[in-house]
Scaffold this motif. Structure first.
Motif, short mmCIF file in Angstrom:
data_model
loop_
_atom_site.label_atom_id
_atom_site.label_comp_id
_atom_site.label_asym_id
_atom_site.label_seq_id
_atom_site.Cartn_x
_atom_site.Cartn_y
_atom_site.Cartn_z
N VAL A 42 0.81 -1.22 0.00
CA VAL A 42 0.00 0.00 0.00
C VAL A 42 0.85 1.27 0.00
CG1 VAL A 42 -2.04 -1.07 1.00
CG2 VAL A 42 -0.33 -0.07 2.52
N SER A 43 2.10 1.17 0.43
CA SER A 43 2.92 2.37 0.53
C SER A 43 4.40 2.01 0.47
CB SER A 43 2.61 3.09 1.84
OG SER A 43 3.39 4.24 1.98
N THR A 44 5.17 2.84 -0.24
CA THR A 44 6.63 2.67 -0.25
C THR A 44 7.31 4.02 -0.14
OG1 THR A 44 6.78 2.79 -2.68
CG2 THR A 44 6.64 0.59 -1.71
N ASP A 45 8.54 3.97 0.33
CA ASP A 45 9.48 5.09 0.24
C ASP A 45 10.67 4.54 -0.53
OD1 ASP A 45 8.06 7.08 1.72
OD2 ASP A 45 8.63 6.05 3.56
N VAL A 46 11.02 5.18 -1.63
CA VAL A 46 12.11 4.75 -2.49
C VAL A 46 13.24 5.76 -2.35
CG1 VAL A 46 12.81 4.19 -4.86
CG2 VAL A 46 10.44 3.74 -4.10
N TYR A 47 14.35 5.33 -1.78
CA TYR A 47 15.50 6.19 -1.54
C TYR A 47 16.57 5.91 -2.60
CZ TYR A 47 13.30 6.55 3.05
OH TYR A 47 12.41 6.75 4.07
N VAL A 48 17.07 6.97 -3.23
CA VAL A 48 18.08 6.83 -4.27
C VAL A 48 19.19 7.84 -4.01
CG1 VAL A 48 18.52 6.86 -6.76
CG2 VAL A 48 16.25 6.20 -5.91
N VAL A 49 20.43 7.35 -4.00
CA VAL A 49 21.57 8.26 -3.88
C VAL A 49 21.75 8.90 -5.25
CG1 VAL A 49 24.04 8.48 -3.45
CG2 VAL A 49 22.67 6.89 -2.07
N ALA A 50 21.26 10.13 -5.35
CA ALA A 50 21.31 10.83 -6.64
C ALA A 50 21.00 12.30 -6.44
CB ALA A 50 20.31 10.24 -7.63
N GLY A 51 21.59 13.12 -7.27
CA GLY A 51 21.29 14.54 -7.26
C GLY A 51 20.62 14.98 -8.55
N GLU A 52 20.31 14.00 -9.43
CA GLU A 52 19.71 14.31 -10.72
C GLU A 52 18.37 13.61 -10.86
OE1 GLU A 52 22.34 12.90 -13.72
OE2 GLU A 52 24.09 13.79 -12.81
N PRO A 53 17.35 14.32 -11.33
CA PRO A 53 16.05 13.69 -11.55
C PRO A 53 16.11 12.51 -12.53
CG PRO A 53 15.80 16.07 -11.54
CD PRO A 53 17.28 15.79 -11.52
N ALA A 54 17.02 12.53 -13.50
CA ALA A 54 17.11 11.43 -14.47
C ALA A 54 17.44 10.11 -13.77
CB ALA A 54 18.14 11.74 -15.54
N VAL A 55 18.30 10.13 -12.77
CA VAL A 55 18.64 8.91 -12.03
C VAL A 55 17.43 8.44 -11.24
CG1 VAL A 55 20.16 7.89 -10.29
CG2 VAL A 55 21.08 9.53 -11.94
N LEU A 56 16.75 9.37 -10.59
CA LEU A 56 15.52 9.02 -9.86
C LEU A 56 14.50 8.40 -10.81
CD1 LEU A 56 15.16 12.23 -7.66
CD2 LEU A 56 15.93 9.99 -6.90
N SER A 57 14.34 8.99 -11.98
CA SER A 57 13.38 8.47 -12.96
C SER A 57 13.75 7.07 -13.43
CB SER A 57 13.30 9.40 -14.18
OG SER A 57 12.72 10.63 -13.81
#
Length: 135
Positions: free
Chosen positions: A75-90
């Protein structure tokens, strides 16, 4: 069992819901962060956030099965990504979306961070899931 809500007065999210409501009396599993380590504790996908996301989701699937649930009941997640760029998050979000987690769609937050708990770790996902009643 799960009511997924997209709020009409807010901007419509592309592949997630704003909220998920679970009726009282349902068992919930609150999962610790799933990390990109294999069964021997070795980092998978060093330097590659997409490969790490894939391993994190494999491990998340194992966590869910262990408590009697699955990706469809998240029902819910938190996705943590070591990144400073939206492209990596995407790129990481594309892996999450392809995993079946967003089939609900579930409620999620995608967060860029500066570091995570293991050396070389780039991705971590925490989750809350419904544990369906056994038939």
């Amino acid at each position: 069992m799960i009511q997924r809500v997209t709020v009409p007065s807010l901007f419509p999210p592309p592949v997630y819901s704003h909220a998920s409501v679970v009726k009282a009396g349902t068992d919930l599993a609150f999962l610790a962060g799933s990390v990109p380590l294999d069964a021997e504790g070795k980092l998978v996908g060093e330097g590659d956030p997409v490969r790490q996301a894939e391993q994190v989701l494999v491990n998340l699937g194992e966590q869910l099965r262990a408590v009697g649930s699955d990706m469809a009941h998240v029902v819910s997640t938190d996705v943590y990504v070591v990144a400073g760029e939206p492209a990596v998050l995407s790129a990481v979000w594309d892996v999450v979306e392809a995993s079946g987690l967003s089939s609900g769609p579930h409620s999620s937050t995608l967060i860029g961070v500066t570091c995570l708990g293991y050396t070389g770790q780039l991705v971590e996902i925490t989750a809350t899931a419904v544990v369906p009643e056994q038939a």
